[in-house]
Scaffold this motif. Structure first.
Motif, PDB file in Angstrom:
ATOM      1  N   UNK A 192      12.853  34.779  46.109  1.00 44.12           N
ATOM      2  CA  UNK A 192      12.704  34.880  44.660  1.00 44.12           C
ATOM      3  C   UNK A 192      13.292  36.183  44.131  1.00 44.12           C
ATOM      4  N   UNK A 193      13.100  37.245  44.885  1.00 44.03           N
ATOM      5  CA  UNK A 193      13.642  38.537  44.462  1.00 44.03           C
ATOM      6  C   UNK A 193      15.163  38.468  44.315  1.00 44.03           C
ATOM      7  N   UNK A 194      15.834  37.893  45.326  1.00 47.99           N
ATOM      8  CA  UNK A 194      17.292  37.785  45.270  1.00 47.99           C
ATOM      9  C   UNK A 194      17.736  36.903  44.110  1.00 47.99           C
ATOM     10  N   UNK A 195      16.998  35.831  43.865  1.00 48.29           N
ATOM     11  CA  UNK A 195      17.338  34.934  42.757  1.00 48.29           C
ATOM     12  C   UNK A 195      17.217  35.665  41.423  1.00 48.29           C
ATOM     13  N   UNK A 196      16.127  36.396  41.245  1.00 47.78           N
ATOM     14  CA  UNK A 196      15.915  37.121  39.988  1.00 47.78           C
ATOM     15  C   UNK A 196      16.982  38.186  39.790  1.00 47.78           C
ATOM     16  N   UNK A 197      17.337  38.871  40.861  1.00 50.65           N
ATOM     17  CA  UNK A 197      18.384  39.891  40.763  1.00 50.65           C
ATOM     18  C   UNK A 197      19.722  39.275  40.364  1.00 50.65           C
ATOM     19  N   UNK A 198      20.009  38.071  40.871  1.00 55.98           N
ATOM     20  CA  UNK A 198      21.257  37.389  40.479  1.00 55.98           C
ATOM     21  C   UNK A 198      21.224  37.008  39.003  1.00 55.98           C
TER      22      UNK A 198
END
Length: 528
Positions: free
Chosen positions: A516-522
């Motif tokens: 989720x963190x990587x998705x939000x950062x994208x």
């Protein structure tokens, strides 16, 4: 929006969101968690029975989850976290459970071993204050079984300060949770905030436990309290009420122990959720003003995983929340993180029905605002009506029979029968839906359906009918989700769908904080 220092506001429940909280905390400390205070199960149910007040179980759960261990006093913080997370035994004799509680409140329990004297005495002081309040009500026989020490501490602090937010501040200060991380109750009150649900078959369930996870010993078809008895008994099924001819050993709290995994389906789908007072009458609480302030300042709104009707919607149906979300000058992303599996409340639901339910709840929030404003403008006539002896108890009606299912999925979904169209002229609008079921002059809030009560008709054009894209911009779902996701239909509503890979170590669909963190950062770095 500052892409390097984003800010989040997250509507969530207690335990469901806890394991993904790092997805937000790892990006920034500027996170505001908004939680409902309507849970009446577990340890909280006994606090409500004896002391009343708001439910603080979910608040305590999130606060303890946010205790960090990356500082020099890591040993002490871990010890405080263990203390605040500790529960007294759920089985065993009552005397042995009470004895362990006395060891804790006296400061002799091993849980205190790694906590400094000054913090120990500060925490213990509010446990003593809590115990004193329990002793004042000894005739009610408080049941310490399954009791949460963190809940006891927050309750003691709330009673001492006369403020729930002051108690949260004290907890945060002792445990090192500092601003700009906030944990906010959706309603800032010292009183109970109970919810009820009306099902599609007309049945009413009162209290979160009865809706979401009935107690193991509760009667599934418990009768409501007769209105004649309302002032002697709380209008809440399973409330442990003792009359003068009952002995103390007959007091039972059916909500103290429950199972969230029990396969006990609802008799019918939930039509809507509303707040009620202790006599079962619908009320319309104002939200915590800080919630509205954060909605007008934050960049990223998240509807988190958790129970849709009992964890998420109690935050959304509050007055002013719908307007704040739809008209926020700062919110760039409004993301729904879809549950991986259905539960008792959403059995058979699709992703479209999650979107439909959230949309209708936020439109209903704006409907309450519109009603309030309209009748405030007609205060002279309304005041006259209020003094009339024809004014019935429910003349300011609750829209419990109107459906509010305006954004349903296409067939063959069983719970909804209408389609959403971008052109409202070719669809059944919420206004038309209300008129169809209630007559031309019976819009919720008009009171026209109440016999002997005349009021200015509520203009249909004032009924909000905003589309889902006003409240949700992105849908995040697991690739192995057990909740069907019709991507073309959802994106036709103006909502972008984003699939993510779940946890690989289990066959159950489950989010990981890292993914989720990587998705939000994208998302934050995208130009969309």
């Amino acid at each position: 929006m500052d892409k390097h220092n984003p800010s989040f506001i997250i509507f969530s429940g207690g335990t469901a969101c806890n394991h993904i909280a790092n997805a937000f905390q790892s990006i920034t400390a500027s996170v505001c968690y908004v939680l409902a205070i309507s849970d009446n199960g577990g340890s909280t149910s006994e606090l409500l029975r004896i002391l009343g007040g708001p439910a603080i179980g979910d608040l305590r759960s999130r606060l303890t989850r946010l205790i960090t261990t990356d500082s020099t006093d890591v040993v002490e913080r871990l010890a405080i976290k263990e203390l605040m997370s500790y529960r007294l035994p759920s089985d065993g004799s009552e005397s042995s459970i009470r004895e362990e509680w006395y060891l804790i409140v006296d400061g002799r329990h091993k849980l205190w071993n790694q906590i400094s004297v000054e913090k120990k005495e500060t925490i213990r002081g509010f446990l003593v204050a809590f115990n004193s309040e329990i002793l004042k009500r000894a005739h009610k026989q408080f049941n310490f079984r399954n009791g949460s020490i963190g809940n006891f501490f927050l309750t003691g602090a709330r009673l001492f300060f006369g403020s729930l937010e002051a108690a949260i501040f004290l907890f945060s200060a002792i445990t090192g949770i500092r601003e700009p991380t906030y944990v906010l109750p959706c309603i800032n009150t010292n009183h109970s905030a109970a919810i009820a649900a009306i099902l599609e078959n007309g049945q009413i369930l009162r209290g979160q436990c009865e809706i979401s996870h009935p107690g193991l010993n509760s009667d599934k078809h418990c009768k409501s309290v007769n209105p004649i008895d309302a002032f002697s008994k709380l209008a809440m099924p399973n409330s442990p009420v003792q009359t003068e001819d009952e002995s103390f050993d007959r007091i039972r709290n059916d909500n103290l122990v429950f199972s969230k995994t029990a396969d006990d389906k609802l008799d019918s789908a939930i039509r809507r959720i509303y707040y009620m007072n202790e006599y079962g009458q619908e009320i319309y609480p104002l939200p915590n003003p800080k919630v509205i302030s954060h909605l007008n300042q934050r960049d990223f709104l998240v509807y988190s995983i958790g129970s849709l009707y009992t964890s998420l919607l109690p935050n959304l149906i509050l007055r002013r929340v719908g307007a704040a979300i739809s008209h926020s000058p700062s919110l760039r992303f409004k993301v729904l993180i879809l549950n991986g599996t259905p539960d008792r409340e959403t059995d058979g639901y699709t992703a479209l029905e999650f979107i439909s339910t959230i949309t209708n709840a936020l439109n209903e929030s704006q409907l309450i605002d519109a009603r309030h404003k309209y009748y405030d403008q007609h205060s002279d006539q309304h005041d006259t009506l209020l003094t009339s002896h024809y004014y019935p108890n429910d003349a300011y009606p609750r829209p419990v029979d109107h459906g509010f299912r305006q954004w349903p999925p296409p067939p063959p979904a069983p719970l909804c029968t209408q389609h959403f169209h971008t052109d409202n002229s070719s669809s059944t609008s919420l206004v038309q839906h209300l008129l169809k079921h209630n007559g031309s002059s019976s819009i919720p809030g008009s009171g026209a359906s109440s016999p002997g009560y005349r009021t200015p008709p509520f203009p249909p054009e004032l009924v909000p009918n905003l589309p889902p894209s006003s409240y949700i911009t992105h849908l995040v779902y697991l690739t192995n989700s057990k909740i069907p996701v019709d991507v073309p239909a959802i994106e036709n509503l103006g909502i972008k769908c984003i699939p993510v890979q779940g946890e690989l170590s289990t066959s159950e669909p489950r989010y990981t904080a890292d993914t989720l963190q990587h998705l939000i950062e994208r998302l934050l770095t995208s130009s969309d």
